[in-house]
Design a protein around this motif. Structure first.
Motif, PDB file in Angstrom:
ATOM      1  N   LYS B 464     -13.542  -4.731   3.537  1.00 54.35           N
ATOM      2  CA  LYS B 464     -12.611  -5.132   4.608  1.00 54.35           C
ATOM      3  C   LYS B 464     -11.265  -4.414   4.458  1.00 54.35           C
ATOM      4  CE  LYS B 464     -14.334  -9.699   5.839  1.00 54.35           C
ATOM      5  NZ  LYS B 464     -14.133 -11.123   5.663  1.00 54.35           N
ATOM      6  N   ASP B 465     -10.788  -4.325   3.198  1.00 58.89           N
ATOM      7  CA  ASP B 465      -9.510  -3.638   2.970  1.00 58.89           C
ATOM      8  C   ASP B 465      -9.617  -2.153   3.304  1.00 58.89           C
ATOM      9  OD1 ASP B 465      -8.091  -5.886   2.267  1.00 58.89           O
ATOM     10  OD2 ASP B 465      -8.568  -5.736   0.136  1.00 58.89           O
ATOM     11  N   THR B 466     -10.800  -1.571   3.034  1.00 56.80           N
ATOM     12  CA  THR B 466     -10.990  -0.151   3.384  1.00 56.80           C
ATOM     13  C   THR B 466     -10.884   0.014   4.902  1.00 56.80           C
ATOM     14  OG1 THR B 466     -12.521  -0.021   1.525  1.00 56.80           O
ATOM     15  CG2 THR B 466     -12.510   1.846   3.021  1.00 56.80           C
ATOM     16  N   LYS B 467     -11.410  -0.984   5.623  1.00 58.59           N
ATOM     17  CA  LYS B 467     -11.341  -0.938   7.091  1.00 58.59           C
ATOM     18  C   LYS B 467      -9.874  -0.924   7.548  1.00 58.59           C
ATOM     19  CE  LYS B 467     -11.723  -4.414   9.936  1.00 58.59           C
ATOM     20  NZ  LYS B 467     -12.196  -5.652  10.534  1.00 58.59           N
ATOM     21  N   HIS B 468      -9.050  -1.788   6.947  1.00 56.05           N
ATOM     22  CA  HIS B 468      -7.632  -1.834   7.317  1.00 56.05           C
ATOM     23  C   HIS B 468      -6.926  -0.526   6.951  1.00 56.05           C
ATOM     24  CE1 HIS B 468      -8.124  -5.912   8.408  1.00 56.05           C
ATOM     25  NE2 HIS B 468      -8.339  -6.351   7.184  1.00 56.05           N
ATOM     26  N   LEU B 469      -7.262  -0.022   5.756  1.00 60.11           N
ATOM     27  CA  LEU B 469      -6.633   1.201   5.274  1.00 60.11           C
ATOM     28  C   LEU B 469      -6.984   2.392   6.164  1.00 60.11           C
ATOM     29  CD1 LEU B 469      -5.183   2.772   2.926  1.00 60.11           C
ATOM     30  CD2 LEU B 469      -7.395   2.919   1.818  1.00 60.11           C
ATOM     31  N   GLN B 470      -8.220   2.370   6.665  1.00 62.20           N
ATOM     32  CA  GLN B 470      -8.740   3.519   7.419  1.00 62.20           C
ATOM     33  C   GLN B 470      -7.892   3.862   8.655  1.00 62.20           C
ATOM     34  OE1 GLN B 470     -12.219   3.220   9.845  1.00 62.20           O
ATOM     35  NE2 GLN B 470     -13.307   4.778   8.653  1.00 62.20           N
ATOM     36  N   ILE B 545      10.313   9.995   5.235  1.00 59.89           N
ATOM     37  CA  ILE B 545       9.394   9.364   6.196  1.00 59.89           C
ATOM     38  C   ILE B 545      10.172   8.375   7.064  1.00 59.89           C
ATOM     39  CG2 ILE B 545       7.263   9.596   4.842  1.00 59.89           C
ATOM     40  CD1 ILE B 545       7.697   6.732   3.855  1.00 59.89           C
ATOM     41  N   THR B 546       9.612   8.072   8.236  1.00 57.25           N
ATOM     42  CA  THR B 546      10.279   7.132   9.135  1.00 57.25           C
ATOM     43  C   THR B 546      10.065   5.703   8.648  1.00 57.25           C
ATOM     44  OG1 THR B 546       8.339   6.866  10.495  1.00 57.25           O
ATOM     45  CG2 THR B 546       9.857   8.633  11.140  1.00 57.25           C
ATOM     46  N   ASN B 547      10.810   4.758   9.256  1.00 57.20           N
ATOM     47  CA  ASN B 547      10.652   3.350   8.875  1.00 57.20           C
ATOM     48  C   ASN B 547       9.244   2.849   9.175  1.00 57.20           C
ATOM     49  OD1 ASN B 547      13.225   3.308   8.052  1.00 57.20           O
ATOM     50  ND2 ASN B 547      14.040   2.226   9.843  1.00 57.20           N
ATOM     51  N   GLU B 548       8.722   3.308  10.327  1.00 56.82           N
ATOM     52  CA  GLU B 548       7.356   2.895  10.707  1.00 56.82           C
ATOM     53  C   GLU B 548       6.340   3.377   9.659  1.00 56.82           C
ATOM     54  OE1 GLU B 548       3.953   3.626  14.034  1.00 56.82           O
ATOM     55  OE2 GLU B 548       5.822   4.737  14.229  1.00 56.82           O
ATOM     56  N   MET B 549       6.526   4.620   9.230  1.00 53.81           N
ATOM     57  CA  MET B 549       5.630   5.194   8.207  1.00 53.81           C
ATOM     58  C   MET B 549       5.752   4.408   6.896  1.00 53.81           C
ATOM     59  SD  MET B 549       6.244   9.244   8.655  1.00 53.81           S
ATOM     60  CE  MET B 549       5.799  10.135  10.130  1.00 53.81           C
ATOM     61  N   ALA B 550       6.999   4.061   6.569  1.00 54.08           N
ATOM     62  CA  ALA B 550       7.236   3.332   5.316  1.00 54.08           C
ATOM     63  C   ALA B 550       6.524   1.981   5.324  1.00 54.08           C
ATOM     64  CB  ALA B 550       8.732   3.132   5.103  1.00 54.08           C
ATOM     65  N   THR B 551       6.596   1.287   6.487  1.00 56.13           N
ATOM     66  CA  THR B 551       5.932  -0.022   6.574  1.00 56.13           C
ATOM     67  C   THR B 551       4.421   0.152   6.431  1.00 56.13           C
ATOM     68  OG1 THR B 551       7.504  -0.276   8.378  1.00 56.13           O
ATOM     69  CG2 THR B 551       6.083  -2.159   7.908  1.00 56.13           C
ATOM     70  N   SER B 552       3.897   1.159   7.134  1.00 54.81           N
ATOM     71  CA  SER B 552       2.449   1.413   7.045  1.00 54.81           C
ATOM     72  C   SER B 552       2.049   1.698   5.603  1.00 54.81           C
ATOM     73  CB  SER B 552       2.052   2.620   7.901  1.00 54.81           C
ATOM     74  OG  SER B 552       2.384   2.403   9.234  1.00 54.81           O
ATOM     75  N   LEU B 553       2.834   2.546   4.967  1.00 55.02           N
ATOM     76  CA  LEU B 553       2.513   2.950   3.596  1.00 55.02           C
ATOM     77  C   LEU B 553       2.570   1.751   2.644  1.00 55.02           C
ATOM     78  CD1 LEU B 553       1.710   5.598   2.356  1.00 55.02           C
ATOM     79  CD2 LEU B 553       4.084   6.075   1.844  1.00 55.02           C
ATOM     80  N   ASN B 555       2.057  -1.439   3.462  1.00 55.65           N
ATOM     81  CA  ASN B 555       0.861  -2.281   3.681  1.00 55.65           C
ATOM     82  C   ASN B 555      -0.370  -1.636   3.069  1.00 55.65           C
ATOM     83  OD1 ASN B 555       2.293  -4.173   5.102  1.00 55.65           O
ATOM     84  ND2 ASN B 555       1.908  -3.210   7.096  1.00 55.65           N
ATOM     85  N   ASP B 556      -0.487  -0.331   3.290  1.00 56.08           N
ATOM     86  CA  ASP B 556      -1.699   0.352   2.814  1.00 56.08           C
ATOM     87  C   ASP B 556      -1.755   0.447   1.299  1.00 56.08           C
ATOM     88  OD1 ASP B 556      -2.686   0.585   5.324  1.00 56.08           O
ATOM     89  OD2 ASP B 556      -1.750   2.525   5.711  1.00 56.08           O
ATOM     90  N   SER B 557      -0.565   0.506   0.674  1.00 56.25           N
ATOM     91  CA  SER B 557      -0.582   0.534  -0.796  1.00 56.25           C
ATOM     92  C   SER B 557      -1.121  -0.799  -1.315  1.00 56.25           C
ATOM     93  CB  SER B 557       0.806   0.813  -1.344  1.00 56.25           C
ATOM     94  OG  SER B 557       1.587  -0.348  -1.272  1.00 56.25           O
ATOM     95  N   SER B 558      -0.824  -1.843  -0.567  1.00 57.15           N
ATOM     96  CA  SER B 558      -1.331  -3.157  -0.957  1.00 57.15           C
ATOM     97  C   SER B 558      -2.855  -3.215  -0.793  1.00 57.15           C
ATOM     98  CB  SER B 558      -0.633  -4.210  -0.103  1.00 57.15           C
ATOM     99  OG  SER B 558      -1.323  -5.404  -0.159  1.00 57.15           O
ATOM    100  N   TYR B 559      -3.363  -2.650   0.337  1.00 54.03           N
ATOM    101  CA  TYR B 559      -4.824  -2.604   0.529  1.00 54.03           C
ATOM    102  C   TYR B 559      -5.487  -1.794  -0.589  1.00 54.03           C
ATOM    103  CZ  TYR B 559      -4.061  -4.340   5.298  1.00 54.03           C
ATOM    104  OH  TYR B 559      -3.709  -5.100   6.384  1.00 54.03           O
ATOM    105  N   THR B 560      -4.864  -0.643  -0.913  1.00 52.14           N
ATOM    106  CA  THR B 560      -5.433   0.235  -1.947  1.00 52.14           C
ATOM    107  C   THR B 560      -5.484  -0.486  -3.293  1.00 52.14           C
ATOM    108  OG1 THR B 560      -4.334   2.044  -0.808  1.00 52.14           O
ATOM    109  CG2 THR B 560      -5.226   2.537  -2.972  1.00 52.14           C
ATOM    110  N   TYR B 561      -4.381  -1.161  -3.597  1.00 51.90           N
ATOM    111  CA  TYR B 561      -4.306  -1.886  -4.862  1.00 51.90           C
ATOM    112  C   TYR B 561      -5.412  -2.951  -4.918  1.00 51.90           C
ATOM    113  CZ  TYR B 561      -2.320  -4.689  -8.636  1.00 51.90           C
ATOM    114  OH  TYR B 561      -2.141  -5.372  -9.811  1.00 51.90           O
TER     115      TYR B 561
END
Lengths: 82, 605
Positions: B464-470, B545-553, B555-561
């Motif tokens: 499921k986390d891979t799906k979000h990360l994708q 990176i932009t603020n939007e990119m930072a937020t995405s990154l 969240n995604d670092s959390s999924y990756t972890y």
């Protein structure tokens, strides 16, 4: 005497409860010797600098192996004391 | 309709025959008591199968000769080839043994079942076994009423043997009384015709009673009373051997394809053996006479001669079939193939969970572990393809920088679709099966099962986390901002490395490698976390990176972890053999979070 108590007294009398610990000790010694071999290999690789780029990775692996060896020896000592 | 009237008709016919022939009633009561004894015996052994029996079976079937020996010994002890067949089918269904080993056990069971004839012919008919039966029944029933499962099990076994003895006694008495009124031996048919007729009768009798053992005892007691001829008794014994395969076939109905293959093997073996015995009946009779003479059995002692015959024709069958076991396995795999998935992605379903293992706690747990490994295979595939990587490169020794360059396909796969096809159904079935299996398990096994359930949840969460990360992986992997592109490449590389570790852990037998890689996986999870390693801070601080990119990154670092953490936790539970000493040691030697931090701090300094 309950059946569980009876079985326990028989296993105590025959020393069968120690078999499990002996098995654990043997497995632990086996792993420790394999980890020691690996440690020597990593040290040689670092010393010979076979691959510069992998030096960091090897050092990290060495730290993990050292930690595992330390923990393993502690458990072995504990088992031997028992 | 036919089913509805069949039972009342049978019961009415039996009632009428009982009314006109008290002797028949006595023989039938003997058979009924005997069958009841077998049920009690099966119940008794099943109560012990929660560990001992399954452990023995597991370690006694790694070689063909051991499987045969196990089949022979266990059937001799339990006096029920049916119970051994059913257990074997359960094991096979759970994937704990292979088809060849299963066939070996069935062959052995055929030898073991011959001991029944020896016991009855050599002991049961010569001694007043009813005298032994009575105390056994009393002690057995007293033990059955005890709370302890062990005592209950012993009680069932004791009562089972008591009922078997009592059944034999009544059959013997019934046939003795028959002798004074009707002479059944006048109905005997000689020659080949008689051979086929009585083989057929033997098959039907065994199918009705669901036990070749009961048929054989009936034959021996009838033979001892002189109610059937020796030749007809031999034909009946051949028929009983063929008829017994029905039990295995019924048992395999609820099993998977492997169980069905075993039942087919059992039927082929017993049919071939029966055919050989019919063709060479006169040669075998001569051999029986010769052996009887050699071991000092009287010429007219037909009951013991029948026991010799039963043993010889089973041994001949095994000797003839043994060289063809591998051929038989190949033949059955061809004739009864695995069913392939139907649609494009294919709805995958459970492979190892079947109803027949539910009552066997150890086997059920083994089946759940195998099924979780099956779920892992699917999850691994989805995660790898979800990251648009190729599985064969992850499992190779190719440099990771190269691995992440080789894309799986032009477009990323639809993980949601794959999740519904290859994960959801299996996961649901595992949880459902675990809940039902749990009711027969000891607290220790329930504890182990709980960990397996957590491993299943970890796998599902990782997918499921891979799906979000994708989502952002697709968005940013080709982005014109090189920094965000590099950050996502780094995430992909980190996960590729972790997947490589997990794959090695899942395939190696080397315990030191498993211990080391599990520790490495933990260190890497922490090391690749872009929040804790400062990478994200650096990108934000330098306005790369932009603020939007930072937020995405973020969240995604959390999924990756979480993906890394879940996969590592799953591997800790699933890939260390639960029977090995290292399993308990691993729990003590496991690297803690503070250990990981120490290693990483040392590296930074």
């Amino acid at each position: 005497m309950g059946i569980k108590k009876f079985i326990k007294s028989v296993t105590d009398y025959l020393g069968l409860d120690k078999l499990e610990e002996m098995g654990k000790k043997k497995s632990l010694k086996n792993i420790l010797s394999k980890l020691k071999t690996r440690r020597v290999k990593i040290l040689n690789s670092i010393k010979n600098r076979e691959d510069e780029s992998k030096c960091d990775e090897l050092q990290e692996e060495l730290d993990i192996v050292n930690l595992q060896l330390k923990k393993g020896k502690q458990i072995l000592n504990k088992l031997q004391k028992q | 309709m036919l089913k509805n009237i069949f039972l009342p008709v049978i019961l009415s016919v039996l009632a009428y025959v009982f009314w006109i022939s008290p002797n028949f009633k006595e023989v039938s009561a003997g058979v009924a008591i005997f069958l009841f004894g077998m049920i009690a015996l099966e119940l008794g052994f099943k109560s012990f199968s929660g560990g001992m029996l399954e452990k023995i079976l597991k370690y006694s079937t790694d070689k063909l000769y051991k499987s045969i020996l196990f089949g022979a010994i266990s059937t001799t002890i339990m006096q029920s080839s049916s119970l051994v067949s059913i257990l074997t089918i359960s094991f096979l269904g759970a994937g704990l043994i292979g088809l060849a080993q299963g066939i070996g056990i069935i062959f052995g069971a055929n030898i073991g079942t011959t001991t029944g004839a020896w016991l009855v012919a050599g002991f049961g008919l010569r001694v007043d076994i009813a005298a032994y039966a009575m105390p056994m029944l009393v002690f057995g029933v007293v033990l059955i009423f005890q709370k302890s499962q062990t005592l209950k099990g012993f009680g069932y076994i004791l009562a089972g043997v008591g009922f078997l003895f009592l059944g034999i006694h009544y059959m013997k008495e019934g046939f003795e009384a028959f002798k004074n009124t009707i002479d059944l031996s006048t109905l005997s048919v000689s020659g080949l015709k008689g051979l086929f007729i009585f083989t057929g009768v033997g098959i039907v009798a065994t199918v009705v009673m669901q036990s070749s053992h009961a048929t054989l005892v009936l034959i021996i007691t009838a033979l001892a009373a002189g109610q059937i001829s020796y030749e007809n008794a031999l034909a009946l014994a051949i028929g009983a051997n063929v008829g017994t395969t029905i039990t295995a076939i019924v048992g395999a109905m609820s099993s998977n394809i492997e169980g069905k293959r075993l039942a087919a093997a059992h039927m082929i073996f017993n049919l071939v053996t029966g055919l050989i015995a019919i063709i060479f009946i006169y040669q075998i009779i001569s051999l029986v006479d010769f052996i009887a003479l050699e071991i000092g059995i009287a010429k007219e002692d037909y009951t013991l001669k029948l026991a010799i015959f039963h043993t010889i024709f089973n041994l001949i069958g095994i000797t003839m079939m043994l060289p063809f076991i591998n051929g038989l396995v190949r033949f059955l795999e061809r004739v009864l193939p695995l069913q392939e998935s139907e649609d494009e992605i294919g709805y995958d379903s459970v492979k190892y969970l079947n109803e027949s293992v539910l009552e066997l706690p150890e086997t059920a747990l083994g089946a759940i572990i195998r099924e979780t490994k099956h779920l892992y295979e699917n999850a691994f595939e989805i995660i790898v393809h979800g990251l648009n990587l190729r599985r064969r490169y992850i499992t190779s020794s190719m440099e990771l920088d190269e691995v992440i360059k080789k894309k799986h396909s032009k477009n990323y796969i639809n993980i949601e679709n794959f999740y519904h096809h290859k994960i959801k159904g299996i996961y649901g079935d595992i949880i459902d099966f675990s809940t039902r299996a749990q009711s027969n398990m000891s607290p220790e096994l329930i504890q182990e099962l709980y960990k397996i359930k957590l491993a299943n949840r970890d796998l599902v969460e990782a997918v499921k986390d891979t799906k979000h990360l994708q989502k952002n992986l697709i968005k940013y992997s080709q982005h014109q901002n090189q920094h965000i592109q590099d950050a996502y490449t780094s995430i992909t590389k980190g996960l590729a490395e972790l997947l490589r570790y997990i794959n090695i852990i899942s395939t190696t037998d080397e315990e030191d490698v498993i211990v080391l890689l599990l520790a490495k996986a933990k260190v890497h999870t922490q090391k690749n976390d872009i929040i804790s390693n400062g990478m994200l801070d650096n990108l934000i601080r330098k306005h790369l990176i932009t603020n939007e990119m930072a937020t995405s990154l973020m969240n995604d670092s959390s999924y990756t972890y979480n993906i890394s953490k879940n996969l590592t936790s799953m591997a800790e539970v699933l890939f260390i053999d639960r029977q090995s000493d290292i399993k308990s040691l691993h729990e003590d030697t496991v690297i803690s979070n503070s250990d990981v931090e120490t290693i990483l701090e040392k590296k930074d300094s």
